[in-house]
Design a protein around this motif. Structure first.
Motif, PDB file in Angstrom:
ATOM      1  N   VAL A   5      39.588  73.238 -21.576  1.00 36.11           N
ATOM      2  CA  VAL A   5      39.104  72.416 -22.682  1.00 36.11           C
ATOM      3  C   VAL A   5      40.235  71.984 -23.612  1.00 36.11           C
ATOM      4  N   ILE A   6      41.335  72.744 -23.647  1.00 30.08           N
ATOM      5  CA  ILE A   6      42.417  72.406 -24.574  1.00 30.08           C
ATOM      6  C   ILE A   6      43.037  71.053 -24.242  1.00 30.08           C
ATOM      7  N   SER A   7      42.980  70.635 -22.972  1.00 31.03           N
ATOM      8  CA  SER A   7      43.590  69.355 -22.610  1.00 31.03           C
ATOM      9  C   SER A   7      42.892  68.192 -23.322  1.00 31.03           C
ATOM     10  N   ALA A   8      41.554  68.279 -23.468  1.00 38.80           N
ATOM     11  CA  ALA A   8      40.823  67.245 -24.198  1.00 38.80           C
ATOM     12  C   ALA A   8      40.938  67.456 -25.706  1.00 38.80           C
ATOM     13  N   ALA A   9      40.870  68.711 -26.144  1.00 37.57           N
ATOM     14  CA  ALA A   9      40.920  68.994 -27.578  1.00 37.57           C
ATOM     15  C   ALA A   9      42.244  68.552 -28.192  1.00 37.57           C
ATOM     16  N   LEU A  10      43.333  68.658 -27.423  1.00 36.03           N
ATOM     17  CA  LEU A  10      44.648  68.309 -27.956  1.00 36.03           C
ATOM     18  C   LEU A  10      44.728  66.857 -28.411  1.00 36.03           C
ATOM     19  N   ILE A  11      44.014  65.979 -27.722  1.00 39.77           N
ATOM     20  CA  ILE A  11      44.068  64.555 -28.082  1.00 39.77           C
ATOM     21  C   ILE A  11      43.598  64.352 -29.525  1.00 39.77           C
ATOM     22  N   PHE A  12      42.586  65.121 -29.943  1.00 41.87           N
ATOM     23  CA  PHE A  12      42.041  64.967 -31.296  1.00 41.87           C
ATOM     24  C   PHE A  12      42.710  65.913 -32.286  1.00 41.87           C
ATOM     25  N   LEU A  13      43.149  67.097 -31.812  1.00 33.69           N
ATOM     26  CA  LEU A  13      43.922  67.994 -32.666  1.00 33.69           C
ATOM     27  C   LEU A  13      45.219  67.334 -33.104  1.00 33.69           C
ATOM     28  N   ARG A  14      45.825  66.615 -32.188  1.00 32.80           N
ATOM     29  CA  ARG A  14      47.090  65.944 -32.454  1.00 32.80           C
ATOM     30  C   ARG A  14      46.962  65.026 -33.674  1.00 32.80           C
ATOM     31  N   GLU A  15      45.793  64.380 -33.781  1.00 35.45           N
ATOM     32  CA  GLU A  15      45.564  63.462 -34.908  1.00 35.45           C
ATOM     33  C   GLU A  15      45.149  64.212 -36.176  1.00 35.45           C
TER      34      GLU A  15
END
Length: 479
Positions: free
Chosen positions: A43-53
């Motif tokens: 799940v972290i691969s998808a979460a990173l896209i929004f965490l990054r922002e």
């Protein structure tokens, strides 16, 4: 409590079918712990896209958030073996369940990146303990004739968890809700905790602690009386030989006959990570963004990877006890070398990002091929081989050492990948991973032994060079 009060089971025929059904429940519930690890890494691969922002993460901060899980896993793995040998496999798994229950709400609540790192660290403690103990637990409790399938179920549960992580990531991507993505792992944590009350302690640990009658009752759960008596005698004989010939487990690890086993086990663990699988699991959307895919298309591609993960694991479970561990790992090393080589060459010769053009589609196809070939071999068989190789008296410490180094390698890859991708690009980075796949192929050809069809006591006797441990009916001697 199932683990402390093993059910008294007779050897009469009317109850044998029921006993074997209950043993199937052990194998199913025993591997649910792998779902947590798989989910959190997927799940972290998808979460990173929004965490990054949301947190304005730099490439190094992104690596640290991802690696929090792995740092915890290194520590959990380092202590898991000794704890499991001292207190028993089941009790340590219960402590593991507590870590896995606490971490998801903490990750979902995290107000900034440091708190998120801390709770991913807690989840990592549980993942590290699980990675040490569950393969040992399953290899010790399963009969030799199906041990490859049973231990392989742990690897299957990891990729099932990753697929669930991909699904949840895709479901919450339109809402950009990384908190729901990370918090949802509390569901497999609850299932894992419930499952622990349907399993019992392993016969080999019980013999090691002098509880031989209890060990015999556990063996009778899914073995015919003659088979159970034979295996019980072999376990007791091996344990007595170990007590007579050596002192503490740490002294055994330094003995000449054990060193080759350690070298093989550690090499298998390190190769599994340095071949690059977790760059795909953690960062596949990031890689695909680098070759021109849009955010939602990159996240959706994770579903392809998740399906291939599961298909590959079913393939491995079907053939691990028929073809053997070594042929699968040979095929996997050769196949991953080829797929990563093509991926690297395409990105180096046609470097312009083009989404669904040549570079994008070849990258996606090579990633898909790589995932299937890796998971049907090194992704699944590493846990089978590690659970089988080590002698009883040092199984906990040796498994802890190999798994700790596996997690260290995992952490190095996860932490360094974002800045390396930024610095050298997709082509050069995956060219490096293809070279490591070549080294894994040469290692498998020259050094990896075959363990198919042998009892754990036979495998140990082979390394000791001492005959006399018998083979169960229907199993084959494999050199």
């Amino acid at each position: 409590m199932a683990a402390e009060n093993e059910r008294k089971v007779g050897t009469d025929e009317p109850h044998r079918g029921r006993r074997r059904k209950s043993a199937v429940l052990i194998y199913i519930f025993g591997v649910i712990g792998g779902i947590n690890w798989g989910y959190d890494t997927g799940v972290i691969s998808a979460a990173l896209i929004f965490l990054r922002e949301d947190f304005n993460l730099t490439s190094w901060a992104e690596g640290w958030v991802t690696t929090g899980l792995i740092i915890g896993a290194v520590i959990g793995a380092a202590f898991g073996g000794r704890l499991a040998d001292r207190y028993g496999r089941w009790k340590v798994l219960l402590v593991t369940a507590l870590f896995l229950l606490v971490a998801p709400p903490g990750m979902a609540w995290a107000p900034e990146e440091f708190t998120l790192f801390v709770f991913r660290f807690v989840a990592g403690l549980g993942a590290g303990l699980t990675a040490v103990i569950l393969p040992v637990y399953l290899s010790e409790i399963a009969p030799a004739r199906i041990r490859g399938k049973v231990t392989g179920l742990y690897a299957l549960s990891i990729v099932t968890g990753q697929f669930l992580g991909f699904l949840v990531g895709m479901a919450f991507a339109p809402l950009e809700s990384w908190r729901w993505m990370l918090g949802f792992s509390v569901v497999p944590s609850i299932l894992f905790t419930i499952g622990l009350f349907f399993i019992w302690e392993t016969p080999r640990w019980l013999v090691m602690k002098g509880r031989r009658d209890e060990a015999m009752r556990v063996l009778l759960h899914d073995r015919a009386p003659v088979e159970a008596e034979r295996e019980h005698a072999d376990i007791c004989r091996t344990h007595e030989a170990e007590k007579a010939s050596c002192g503490s487990p740490w002294k055994v690890l330094r003995q000449a006959w054990v060193r080759p086993i350690l070298v093989i086990g550690i090499s298998v663990a390190m190769f599994q990570q340095f071949m690059g699988i977790n760059t795909i699991i953690y960062y596949a959307p990031t890689v695909l963004q680098n070759v021109g895919f849009e955010d939602e298309a990159a996240i959706a591609a994770n579903l392809v990877i998740g399906v291939l993960n599961i298909l590959a694991m079913w393939f491995a479970l079907s053939y691990a006890d028929r073809w053997g561990r070594k042929p699968l790992m040979l095929a996997g090393a050769a196949g991953t070398l080829l797929s990563l080589g093509i991926l690297a060459a395409t990105n180096l010769t046609q470097p312009a990002p083009d989404g669904f053009g040549v570079v994008g589609l070849v990258t996606l196809a090579c990633i898909a091929a790589y995932v299937f070939l890796f998971q049907m071999s090194w992704g699944s068989m590493t846990w089978v081989v590690l659970g089988e190789l080590f002698p009883l008296s040092v199984r906990g410490p040796a498994m802890a050492l190999a798994t700790t180094l596996l997690w260290v390698a995992n952490g190095l890859v996860a932490l360094s990948f974002p800045p390396l991708l930024e610095a050298v690009g997709v082509g050069r980075l995956f060219a490096g991973f293809s070279v490591i796949c070549l080294a894994a192929l040469l290692f498998t050809v020259r050094l990896l032994p075959e363990t198919k069809g042998k009892s754990l006591e036979q495998i140990e006797a082979t390394f000791r060079g001492t005959p006399g441990v018998r083979t169960a009916p229907g199993s084959r001697q494999v050199g």
